[in-house]
Design a protein around this motif. Sequence first.
Motif, PDB file in Angstrom:
ATOM      1  N   ALA A  94       0.852  -1.192   0.000  1.00  0.00           N
ATOM      2  CA  ALA A  94       0.000   0.000   0.000  1.00  0.00           C
ATOM      3  C   ALA A  94       0.886   1.239   0.000  1.00  0.00           C
ATOM      4  CB  ALA A  94      -0.930   0.010   1.214  1.00  0.00           C
ATOM      5  N   ILE A  95       0.537   2.188  -0.836  1.00  0.00           N
ATOM      6  CA  ILE A  95       1.264   3.455  -0.908  1.00  0.00           C
ATOM      7  C   ILE A  95       0.290   4.563  -0.531  1.00  0.00           C
ATOM      8  CG2 ILE A  95       2.569   5.033  -2.379  1.00  0.00           C
ATOM      9  CD1 ILE A  95       3.105   2.551  -4.210  1.00  0.00           C
ATOM     10  N   VAL A  96       0.591   5.247   0.565  1.00  0.00           N
ATOM     11  CA  VAL A  96      -0.301   6.291   1.063  1.00  0.00           C
ATOM     12  C   VAL A  96       0.419   7.632   0.979  1.00  0.00           C
ATOM     13  CG1 VAL A  96      -1.724   7.090   2.972  1.00  0.00           C
ATOM     14  CG2 VAL A  96      -1.373   4.630   2.627  1.00  0.00           C
ATOM     15  N   LYS A  97      -0.202   8.562   0.288  1.00  0.00           N
ATOM     16  CA  LYS A  97       0.350   9.910   0.162  1.00  0.00           C
ATOM     17  C   LYS A  97      -0.501  10.876   0.975  1.00  0.00           C
ATOM     18  CE  LYS A  97       1.128  13.592  -3.255  1.00  0.00           C
ATOM     19  NZ  LYS A  97       1.004  13.983  -4.691  1.00  0.00           N
ATOM     20  N   SER A  98       0.144  11.716   1.767  1.00  0.00           N
ATOM     21  CA  SER A  98      -0.527  12.784   2.512  1.00  0.00           C
ATOM     22  C   SER A  98      -1.711  12.271   3.330  1.00  0.00           C
ATOM     23  CB  SER A  98      -0.995  13.890   1.551  1.00  0.00           C
ATOM     24  OG  SER A  98       0.091  14.461   0.861  1.00  0.00           O
ATOM     25  N   ALA A  99      -1.457  11.284   4.175  1.00  0.00           N
ATOM     26  CA  ALA A  99      -2.519  10.698   4.995  1.00  0.00           C
ATOM     27  C   ALA A  99      -3.241  11.754   5.816  1.00  0.00           C
ATOM     28  CB  ALA A  99      -1.932   9.634   5.923  1.00  0.00           C
ATOM     29  N   TYR A 100      -4.560  11.769   5.705  1.00  0.00           N
ATOM     30  CA  TYR A 100      -5.440  12.683   6.427  1.00  0.00           C
ATOM     31  C   TYR A 100      -5.179  14.156   6.094  1.00  0.00           C
ATOM     32  CZ  TYR A 100      -6.818   8.588   9.098  1.00  0.00           C
ATOM     33  OH  TYR A 100      -7.285   7.351   9.463  1.00  0.00           O
ATOM     34  N   ARG A 101      -4.588  14.399   4.948  1.00  0.00           N
ATOM     35  CA  ARG A 101      -4.401  15.772   4.494  1.00  0.00           C
ATOM     36  C   ARG A 101      -5.230  16.000   3.224  1.00  0.00           C
ATOM     37  NH1 ARG A 101       2.205  16.418   5.214  1.00  0.00           N
ATOM     38  NH2 ARG A 101       2.305  15.494   7.305  1.00  0.00           N
ATOM     39  N   ARG A 102      -5.207  17.202   2.730  1.00  0.00           N
ATOM     40  CA  ARG A 102      -6.109  17.596   1.644  1.00  0.00           C
ATOM     41  C   ARG A 102      -5.907  16.774   0.382  1.00  0.00           C
ATOM     42  NH1 ARG A 102      -5.655  21.746  -2.117  1.00  0.00           N
ATOM     43  NH2 ARG A 102      -3.736  22.448  -1.108  1.00  0.00           N
ATOM     44  N   ARG A 103      -4.675  16.405   0.087  1.00  0.00           N
ATOM     45  CA  ARG A 103      -4.399  15.680  -1.152  1.00  0.00           C
ATOM     46  C   ARG A 103      -4.107  14.200  -0.900  1.00  0.00           C
ATOM     47  NH1 ARG A 103      -0.583  20.162  -4.309  1.00  0.00           N
ATOM     48  NH2 ARG A 103      -2.194  21.795  -4.428  1.00  0.00           N
ATOM     49  N   GLN A 104      -4.792  13.647   0.056  1.00  0.00           N
ATOM     50  CA  GLN A 104      -4.611  12.226   0.378  1.00  0.00           C
ATOM     51  C   GLN A 104      -4.841  11.346  -0.843  1.00  0.00           C
ATOM     52  OE1 GLN A 104      -6.483  10.487   4.028  1.00  0.00           O
ATOM     53  NE2 GLN A 104      -7.607   9.239   2.563  1.00  0.00           N
ATOM     54  N   GLN A 105      -3.980  10.343  -0.987  1.00  0.00           N
ATOM     55  CA  GLN A 105      -4.108   9.386  -2.097  1.00  0.00           C
ATOM     56  C   GLN A 105      -3.642   8.019  -1.615  1.00  0.00           C
ATOM     57  OE1 GLN A 105      -1.418   9.902  -5.478  1.00  0.00           O
ATOM     58  NE2 GLN A 105      -3.111   9.443  -6.872  1.00  0.00           N
TER      59      GLN A 105
END
Length: 339
Positions: free
Chosen positions: A209-220
């Motif tokens: 799993a690759i999580v970008k910007s967890a719980y931020r506006r640009r989460q992916q």
Amino acid sequence: MTIDTPVTTPRNAGTTGSISLVGIGPGHTDHMTTRARAAIAEADVVVGYVTYIKLVADLLDGKEVVRKGMTEELDRAVHALEAARAGKKVALISSGDAGVYGMAGPTYEVLFQAGWTPEDDVMVEIVPGASAINACAALVGAPLTHDFCSVSLSDLLTPWPVIARRLDAAAAADFVVALYNPKSGRRTQQIVQAQALFLRHRRPDTPVAIVKSAYRRRQQIVHTTLDQMAEQEIGMLSTVLIGNSSTFLRAGLMVTPRGYANKYDVDQGFETREGEKAGRSLSSGLLGWIEGVRAEHASGLGLTELARRHRLPADYIEQVLATPDEHEPTEAGAEETEA
């Protein structure tokens, strides 16, 4: 250790300042602890990386705010100490937890270099927060239910051979692994090398799993596999979670079993398997395993073959064979209650 950044922190008589190393969590104020919010509210000065300052902007009215760049960790710590020496309350913020790839370590290095001790007039508090590994795991399922570790791929301060040895050891030991700082504009090959090391020990279809910007506006969030991992969009705001040999993906959720199937028949109402006892070590736990190794050795297997069979060092096998007999604790003395 010598800190290259100059430390000039004269004491002001009659003043007592403080430094709170505040972990602000993954990035949304909903996930900050009550103490983290209070430490920022109490502060005269808030110091932090520019991106982290933006994440708590609504808490900073009326405060002196010091914004620093990504590679200015020591400058942040020095500024915090100078402000505290002047009698101010300082909140030095980190995303996640200040003690996990955060500002706690650099700050203590600066403090000790300046002659600070815990008995000093400047009080220091670490306010824990949810690290990226916790935030990312919560978003993708339950990947950390069994043993796990984290490795940073940043070679700005750590030699690559050290990082590579850690990656190889973690992969061989079947840990679930979180990769911090996996890739940047300049560091593009570290994630590729990490993938190659893991493929030496893990199946190509191991869930990732690759999580970008967890719980931020640009989460992916991207679910992929180990053999496809390096081809995905990954950056400095990403955390990569690599499953172990038991991790599976189902209904869009990444789950690492705790191991109940080793003891219970999950298809038969969770009845205890033959030879196992609820609340006691597995038959293949330490004492049962030692008994088995001794039986194998008595049957004629030498240290080299036993080491190969159990994938453990021969000198450890030799030590185990020399271990005096022990018995499981009685029920009255047992402390484990989980399973």
